[in-house]
Design a protein around this motif. Structure first.
Motif, PDB file in Angstrom:
ATOM      1  N   SER B 133     129.361 120.425  35.956  1.00  0.00           N
ATOM      2  CA  SER B 133     129.547 118.984  35.769  1.00  0.00           C
ATOM      3  C   SER B 133     129.021 118.533  34.418  1.00  0.00           C
ATOM      4  CB  SER B 133     128.820 118.206  36.880  1.00  0.00           C
ATOM      5  OG  SER B 133     129.497 118.372  38.106  1.00  0.00           O
ATOM      6  N   LEU B 137     132.668 119.674  32.707  1.00  0.00           N
ATOM      7  CA  LEU B 137     133.512 118.571  33.145  1.00  0.00           C
ATOM      8  C   LEU B 137     133.275 117.320  32.312  1.00  0.00           C
ATOM      9  CD1 LEU B 137     133.260 119.076  37.008  1.00  0.00           C
ATOM     10  CD2 LEU B 137     134.765 120.156  35.333  1.00  0.00           C
ATOM     11  N   ASP B 148     140.822 108.639  35.164  1.00  0.00           N
ATOM     12  CA  ASP B 148     140.683 109.733  36.127  1.00  0.00           C
ATOM     13  C   ASP B 148     140.297 111.044  35.446  1.00  0.00           C
ATOM     14  OD1 ASP B 148     143.007 110.151  34.796  1.00  0.00           O
ATOM     15  OD2 ASP B 148     144.254 110.472  36.576  1.00  0.00           O
ATOM     16  N   GLU B 150     137.497 112.652  35.095  1.00  0.00           N
ATOM     17  CA  GLU B 150     136.630 113.594  35.799  1.00  0.00           C
ATOM     18  C   GLU B 150     137.417 114.367  36.851  1.00  0.00           C
ATOM     19  OE1 GLU B 150     133.082 111.973  37.681  1.00  0.00           O
ATOM     20  OE2 GLU B 150     132.682 113.983  38.467  1.00  0.00           O
ATOM     21  N   LEU B 151     138.352 113.688  37.518  1.00  0.00           N
ATOM     22  CA  LEU B 151     139.198 114.389  38.487  1.00  0.00           C
ATOM     23  C   LEU B 151     140.058 115.432  37.784  1.00  0.00           C
ATOM     24  CD1 LEU B 151     140.373 114.864  41.290  1.00  0.00           C
ATOM     25  CD2 LEU B 151     141.887 112.885  40.935  1.00  0.00           C
ATOM     26  N   SER B 154     137.963 118.352  36.840  1.00  0.00           N
ATOM     27  CA  SER B 154     137.559 119.121  38.026  1.00  0.00           C
ATOM     28  C   SER B 154     138.712 119.964  38.554  1.00  0.00           C
ATOM     29  CB  SER B 154     137.053 118.175  39.117  1.00  0.00           C
ATOM     30  OG  SER B 154     135.924 117.447  38.664  1.00  0.00           O
ATOM     31  N   LEU B 155     139.930 119.466  38.442  1.00  0.00           N
ATOM     32  CA  LEU B 155     141.095 120.261  38.851  1.00  0.00           C
ATOM     33  C   LEU B 155     141.264 121.471  37.935  1.00  0.00           C
ATOM     34  CD1 LEU B 155     143.466 117.289  39.705  1.00  0.00           C
ATOM     35  CD2 LEU B 155     142.681 119.039  41.320  1.00  0.00           C
ATOM     36  N   SER B 158     138.841 123.944  39.053  1.00  0.00           N
ATOM     37  CA  SER B 158     139.252 124.624  40.291  1.00  0.00           C
ATOM     38  C   SER B 158     140.223 125.763  39.988  1.00  0.00           C
ATOM     39  CB  SER B 158     139.870 123.629  41.276  1.00  0.00           C
ATOM     40  OG  SER B 158     141.228 123.341  40.978  1.00  0.00           O
ATOM     41  N   PHE B 194     147.308 119.337  34.585  1.00  0.00           N
ATOM     42  CA  PHE B 194     146.128 118.679  35.145  1.00  0.00           C
ATOM     43  C   PHE B 194     145.493 117.734  34.125  1.00  0.00           C
ATOM     44  CE2 PHE B 194     145.227 122.393  38.229  1.00  0.00           C
ATOM     45  CZ  PHE B 194     145.895 121.741  39.256  1.00  0.00           C
TER      46      PHE B 194
END
Lengths: 197, 197
Positions: B133, B137, B148, B150-151, B154-155, B158, B194
């Motif tokens: 994080s 991130l 968005d 941070e989303l 994070s994707l 992943s 992403f």
């Protein structure tokens, strides 16, 4: 397969009931004690059966662990339906099925415990890999029927595994806060592209 | 870099011995207190050295954490370059940088050990999540500068984590056999989407 010699301690249990209880007990045992700490005797005790019955149904400890990995997801049941539907929605159906399954608290608890155990231990990692190859990748590859099908299926597995780990194990805040619908919208196109583009 | 002012408590210790003791102390400190709770002062005290010596050998707390847990990626160094290049190639640069780094045997060895430890252990999972994080991130999110972000970051994490686990930990055959170039072609569009789509 030979019948088990003894069936102590489960007087009212049918075959499939005993199987399910052993699987549930194995998930708890592996999740709590790790692969090295878990014993067939301990799993039998949790299930209230003789350990011979555990061996009868599941073979070795490694065999049993391989079975428990699949228990939260049951790809053998889910995948045929997912792959049989409209092709342009396969990515969406895969991501939605997996996330909706893992949103069930009991599935999530067991899934996280098994992922931790499987990845954390050198002995169990090949069991998870073997399960994925046997139960997931080979089924997807068969449905794709192209030369690079196994690579495509493995890339899907990489994204799905990464999503489950990032959301449910690492618990990255932006991923835990996102809804299932939001994640399906974001991730499904990647899975769809891995499979068919 | 300035020489450390004092070197109390390690009368017989050479440079490399001090380095090893600081690393061992850092493992304890991060393990017990987490990334946020750990301090350079606390690590220095555990190692019996002045905190200036810790900074001298390892730089910032993030540098030391990267060393301590074997983090092979150094996103604090690589990411600014990756994000500064042409925007339509950021996904490709991220995937290529990560795979080429992990192809180095020593990086891969430490990286696999880190992933196993971080995911296998409830105490260390938050250390990896916190590191991601803070160091990965937030840097990506800052560069994206959208609501968005941070989303999106994070994707990306992943997919990248899933790829590293599937190729280097699980060692899925189709992924271990694929070349870096092949994987970049397959995975980079997902990372790019992403981030920017």
């Amino acid at each position: 397969m030979p019948a088990p010699k003894r069936r102590r301690g489960r007087p009212r249990a049918g075959e499939s009931d005993a199987r399910e209880r052993i699987l549930a007990a194995a998930i708890d045992e592996f999740g709590e004690l790790g692969y090295d700490g878990a014993t067939m005797r301990g799993i039998a005790a949790r299930a209230g059966v003789d350990s011979a019955l555990v061996h009868h149904h599941f073979g070795t400890k490694a065999d049993l662990f391989g079975e428990t990995i699949g228990a939260p997801m049951r790809p053998d049941i889910a995948l045929p339906d997912i792959l049989a539907g409209p092709r342009n929605e396969v990515g969406e159906r895969i991501v939605r099925y997996i996330l909706e399954t893992w949103e069930q608290p009991e599935v999530r608890r067991r899934g996280v415990a098994l992922l931790r155990t499987a990845i954390g231990n050198k002995l169990t990692t090949p069991l998870l890999a073997g399960f994925l190859s046997r139960e997931l990748l080979s089924r997807i590859a068969l449905a794709l029927d192209v030369a690079d099908a196994e690579l495509r299926a493995s890339l899907v597995a990489s994204q799905v595994a990464g999503l489950l780990i990032a959301r449910y194990v690492l618990r990255l805040p932006a991923l835990t806060e996102a809804s299932v619908d939001e994640l399906v919208v974001r991730v499904a196109p990647s899975v769809q592209r891995f499979l068919y583009d």
